[in-house]
Scaffold this motif. Structure first.
Motif, PDB file in Angstrom:
ATOM      1  N   ARG A 107      14.471 -16.068  -1.865  1.00  0.00           N
ATOM      2  CA  ARG A 107      14.699 -16.093  -3.749  1.00  0.00           C
ATOM      3  C   ARG A 107      13.635 -15.342  -3.789  1.00  0.00           C
ATOM      4  NH1 ARG A 107      18.431 -20.385  -4.445  1.00  0.00           N
ATOM      5  NH2 ARG A 107      19.506 -20.403  -2.609  1.00  0.00           N
ATOM      6  N   SER A 108      12.288 -14.712  -4.003  1.00  0.00           N
ATOM      7  CA  SER A 108      11.203 -14.784  -4.479  1.00  0.00           C
ATOM      8  C   SER A 108      11.904 -12.450  -4.419  1.00  0.00           C
ATOM      9  CB  SER A 108      10.227 -14.554  -3.872  1.00  0.00           C
ATOM     10  OG  SER A 108       9.894 -15.804  -3.002  1.00  0.00           O
ATOM     11  N   TYR A 109      12.551 -12.918  -3.297  1.00  0.00           N
ATOM     12  CA  TYR A 109      12.905 -10.995  -3.111  1.00  0.00           C
ATOM     13  C   TYR A 109      14.152 -10.803  -3.573  1.00  0.00           C
ATOM     14  CZ  TYR A 109       7.738 -11.383  -1.368  1.00  0.00           C
ATOM     15  OH  TYR A 109       7.173 -10.979  -1.150  1.00  0.00           O
ATOM     16  N   MET A 110      15.153 -11.261  -4.896  1.00  0.00           N
ATOM     17  CA  MET A 110      16.437 -10.956  -4.319  1.00  0.00           C
ATOM     18  C   MET A 110      16.843  -9.319  -4.980  1.00  0.00           C
ATOM     19  SD  MET A 110      18.476 -15.161  -5.391  1.00  0.00           S
ATOM     20  CE  MET A 110      19.458 -14.353  -5.510  1.00  0.00           C
ATOM     21  N   LEU A 111      16.051  -9.044  -5.930  1.00  0.00           N
ATOM     22  CA  LEU A 111      16.106  -7.608  -6.563  1.00  0.00           C
ATOM     23  C   LEU A 111      15.207  -6.828  -5.828  1.00  0.00           C
ATOM     24  CD1 LEU A 111      15.761  -8.793 -10.596  1.00  0.00           C
ATOM     25  CD2 LEU A 111      17.808  -8.490  -8.688  1.00  0.00           C
ATOM     26  N   HIS A 112      14.732  -6.964  -4.882  1.00  0.00           N
ATOM     27  CA  HIS A 112      13.453  -6.568  -3.528  1.00  0.00           C
ATOM     28  C   HIS A 112      14.491  -5.696  -2.892  1.00  0.00           C
ATOM     29  CE1 HIS A 112      10.825  -3.789  -1.716  1.00  0.00           C
ATOM     30  NE2 HIS A 112       9.950  -4.375  -2.663  1.00  0.00           N
ATOM     31  N   PRO A 113      14.654  -3.707  -2.958  1.00  0.00           N
ATOM     32  CA  PRO A 113      15.316  -3.242  -2.484  1.00  0.00           C
ATOM     33  C   PRO A 113      15.394  -3.210  -0.951  1.00  0.00           C
ATOM     34  CG  PRO A 113      14.113  -2.107  -3.855  1.00  0.00           C
ATOM     35  CD  PRO A 113      13.786  -3.341  -3.950  1.00  0.00           C
ATOM     36  N   SER A 114      14.209  -3.836  -0.392  1.00  0.00           N
ATOM     37  CA  SER A 114      14.344  -3.060   1.314  1.00  0.00           C
ATOM     38  C   SER A 114      15.014  -5.113   1.564  1.00  0.00           C
ATOM     39  CB  SER A 114      12.923  -4.046   2.154  1.00  0.00           C
ATOM     40  OG  SER A 114      12.341  -5.578   1.219  1.00  0.00           O
ATOM     41  N   GLU A 115      15.740  -5.841   0.890  1.00  0.00           N
ATOM     42  CA  GLU A 115      16.496  -7.431   1.740  1.00  0.00           C
ATOM     43  C   GLU A 115      17.776  -6.645   1.382  1.00  0.00           C
ATOM     44  OE1 GLU A 115      14.789 -10.282   1.886  1.00  0.00           O
ATOM     45  OE2 GLU A 115      13.422  -9.096   1.788  1.00  0.00           O
ATOM     46  N   TYR A 116      18.495  -5.115   0.958  1.00  0.00           N
ATOM     47  CA  TYR A 116      19.658  -4.891   0.847  1.00  0.00           C
ATOM     48  C   TYR A 116      20.016  -3.632   2.168  1.00  0.00           C
ATOM     49  CZ  TYR A 116      19.733  -8.271  -2.548  1.00  0.00           C
ATOM     50  OH  TYR A 116      19.321  -9.216  -3.014  1.00  0.00           O
ATOM     51  N   ASN A 117      20.517  -4.206   3.490  1.00  0.00           N
ATOM     52  CA  ASN A 117      21.335  -2.852   4.098  1.00  0.00           C
ATOM     53  C   ASN A 117      22.189  -1.569   3.382  1.00  0.00           C
ATOM     54  OD1 ASN A 117      20.864  -5.466   5.478  1.00  0.00           O
ATOM     55  ND2 ASN A 117      19.941  -4.224   6.863  1.00  0.00           N
ATOM     56  N   TYR A 118      23.379  -1.918   3.460  1.00  0.00           N
ATOM     57  CA  TYR A 118      24.236  -1.025   2.321  1.00  0.00           C
ATOM     58  C   TYR A 118      24.457  -0.843   0.727  1.00  0.00           C
ATOM     59  CZ  TYR A 118      25.855  -2.800   6.567  1.00  0.00           C
ATOM     60  OH  TYR A 118      25.295  -3.950   8.016  1.00  0.00           O
ATOM     61  N   TRP A 119      24.477   1.023   0.396  1.00  0.00           N
ATOM     62  CA  TRP A 119      24.555   0.904  -1.035  1.00  0.00           C
ATOM     63  C   TRP A 119      25.000   1.251  -1.549  1.00  0.00           C
ATOM     64  CZ3 TRP A 119      20.079   0.357  -4.120  1.00  0.00           C
ATOM     65  CH2 TRP A 119      19.243  -0.618  -3.221  1.00  0.00           C
ATOM     66  N   GLY A 120      25.974   1.745  -2.240  1.00  0.00           N
ATOM     67  CA  GLY A 120      27.131   2.208  -3.249  1.00  0.00           C
ATOM     68  C   GLY A 120      26.636   3.890  -3.472  1.00  0.00           C
ATOM     69  N   ARG A 121      27.421   4.526  -3.863  1.00  0.00           N
ATOM     70  CA  ARG A 121      26.365   5.868  -3.990  1.00  0.00           C
ATOM     71  C   ARG A 121      26.342   5.710  -5.900  1.00  0.00           C
ATOM     72  NH1 ARG A 121      30.933  10.268  -1.736  1.00  0.00           N
ATOM     73  NH2 ARG A 121      30.117   9.903   0.129  1.00  0.00           N
ATOM     74  N   GLY A 122      26.521   5.002  -6.551  1.00  0.00           N
ATOM     75  CA  GLY A 122      26.740   4.046  -7.862  1.00  0.00           C
ATOM     76  C   GLY A 122      28.196   5.012  -8.525  1.00  0.00           C
ATOM     77  N   THR A 123      27.927   4.041  -9.965  1.00  0.00           N
ATOM     78  CA  THR A 123      28.914   4.078 -11.035  1.00  0.00           C
ATOM     79  C   THR A 123      27.993   4.676 -12.546  1.00  0.00           C
ATOM     80  OG1 THR A 123      29.896   3.071 -12.329  1.00  0.00           O
ATOM     81  CG2 THR A 123      28.835   1.632 -12.303  1.00  0.00           C
ATOM     82  N   GLN A 124      28.103   5.576 -13.363  1.00  0.00           N
ATOM     83  CA  GLN A 124      27.144   5.687 -14.090  1.00  0.00           C
ATOM     84  C   GLN A 124      26.919   4.683 -15.822  1.00  0.00           C
ATOM     85  OE1 GLN A 124      24.383   7.851 -14.715  1.00  0.00           O
ATOM     86  NE2 GLN A 124      24.214   7.324 -16.856  1.00  0.00           N
ATOM     87  N   VAL A 125      26.249   4.979 -16.544  1.00  0.00           N
ATOM     88  CA  VAL A 125      25.867   4.242 -17.510  1.00  0.00           C
ATOM     89  C   VAL A 125      25.729   4.869 -18.721  1.00  0.00           C
ATOM     90  CG1 VAL A 125      25.801   1.867 -19.032  1.00  0.00           C
ATOM     91  CG2 VAL A 125      26.970   1.920 -16.321  1.00  0.00           C
ATOM     92  N   THR A 126      25.839   5.032 -19.563  1.00  0.00           N
ATOM     93  CA  THR A 126      25.662   5.864 -20.503  1.00  0.00           C
ATOM     94  C   THR A 126      25.928   5.165 -22.528  1.00  0.00           C
ATOM     95  OG1 THR A 126      25.756   8.122 -19.768  1.00  0.00           O
ATOM     96  CG2 THR A 126      25.281   7.818 -21.934  1.00  0.00           C
ATOM     97  N   VAL A 127      24.604   4.870 -22.536  1.00  0.00           N
ATOM     98  CA  VAL A 127      24.614   4.363 -24.195  1.00  0.00           C
ATOM     99  C   VAL A 127      23.547   4.790 -25.234  1.00  0.00           C
ATOM    100  CG1 VAL A 127      24.066   1.938 -24.887  1.00  0.00           C
ATOM    101  CG2 VAL A 127      24.275   2.522 -22.555  1.00  0.00           C
ATOM    102  N   SER A 128      24.770   5.273 -26.327  1.00  0.00           N
ATOM    103  CA  SER A 128      24.561   6.204 -27.296  1.00  0.00           C
ATOM    104  C   SER A 128      23.733   5.320 -28.235  1.00  0.00           C
ATOM    105  CB  SER A 128      25.894   6.959 -27.555  1.00  0.00           C
ATOM    106  OG  SER A 128      27.145   6.510 -28.005  1.00  0.00           O
ATOM    107  N   SER A 129      22.708   6.314 -29.106  1.00  0.00           N
ATOM    108  CA  SER A 129      22.257   5.159 -30.197  1.00  0.00           C
ATOM    109  C   SER A 129      23.063   5.379 -31.164  1.00  0.00           C
ATOM    110  CB  SER A 129      21.100   5.847 -30.713  1.00  0.00           C
ATOM    111  OG  SER A 129      21.026   7.063 -30.527  1.00  0.00           O
TER     112      SER A 129
END
Length: 129
Positions: A107-129
C-alpha cells in the motif's frame, strides 16, 4: 506476451473533463494497476492506483479530489476519470500493470513504478488554457 493499451486521451480546455481507459491482456497480466504520467522535460510520476481485492486506491496529491480511478467488470479494464483539468495536467498518461504472480502491491508503494511490470505506450492528454 502482455499487452497494455491505453485509450481516450485528447484535447480539452481548462476546467473540462476526460476519461481514459486501459486494458491488459496476455499471460501474466494481473488485476492490479496504476496510472502514471509524464510531461515534456519532467520525470514520470504516479497519478492513481487501484488494487483488485478490496478496491483500495491511492492518489497523488495533485489528483486527489479531481481524479478517480476505477475498474470495469472483470479483471482487465480500468479507467481514470479526470475532472477540473488544468494545463499542468498536460502530458502522456501511461497505464501500468502488475504481474499476476506478484499479488497486490504494498500500500505504501502503490504509486511507485517498480511495483509494475508491464506498460502501455501512453495516451496524450492536452489541456489548453
Amino acid at each position: 506476451q502482455v499487452q497494455v493499451i491505453e485509450s481516450g486521451g485528447g484535447s480539452v480546455q481548462a476546467g473540462g473533463s476526460l476519461r481514459i481507459s486501459c486494458s491488459a491482456s496476455g499471460p501474466g497480466a494481473g488485476p492490479n494497476m496504476a496510472w502514471f504520467r509524464q510531461a515534456p522535460g519532467n520525470q514520470r510520476e504516479g497519478v492513481a492506483a487501484i488494487v483488485f481485492g478490496d478496491g483500495a486506491t491511492a492518489y497523488a496529491t495533485f489528483a486527489k479530489g479531481r481524479f478517480t480511478v476505477s475498474r470495469g467488470n472483470g479483471r482487465s479494464t480500468w479507467y481514470l476519470q479526470m475532472n477540473s483539468l488544468t494545463p499542468e495536467d498536460t502530458g502522456m498518461y501511461y497505464c501500468a500493470n502488475r504481474n499476476v504472480n506478484r499479488g497486490p502491491p504494498s500500500r505504501s508503494y502503490m504509486l511507485h513504478p517498480s511495483e509494475y511490470n508491464y506498460w502501455g505506450r501512453g495516451t496524450q492528454v492536452t489541456v489548453s488554457s
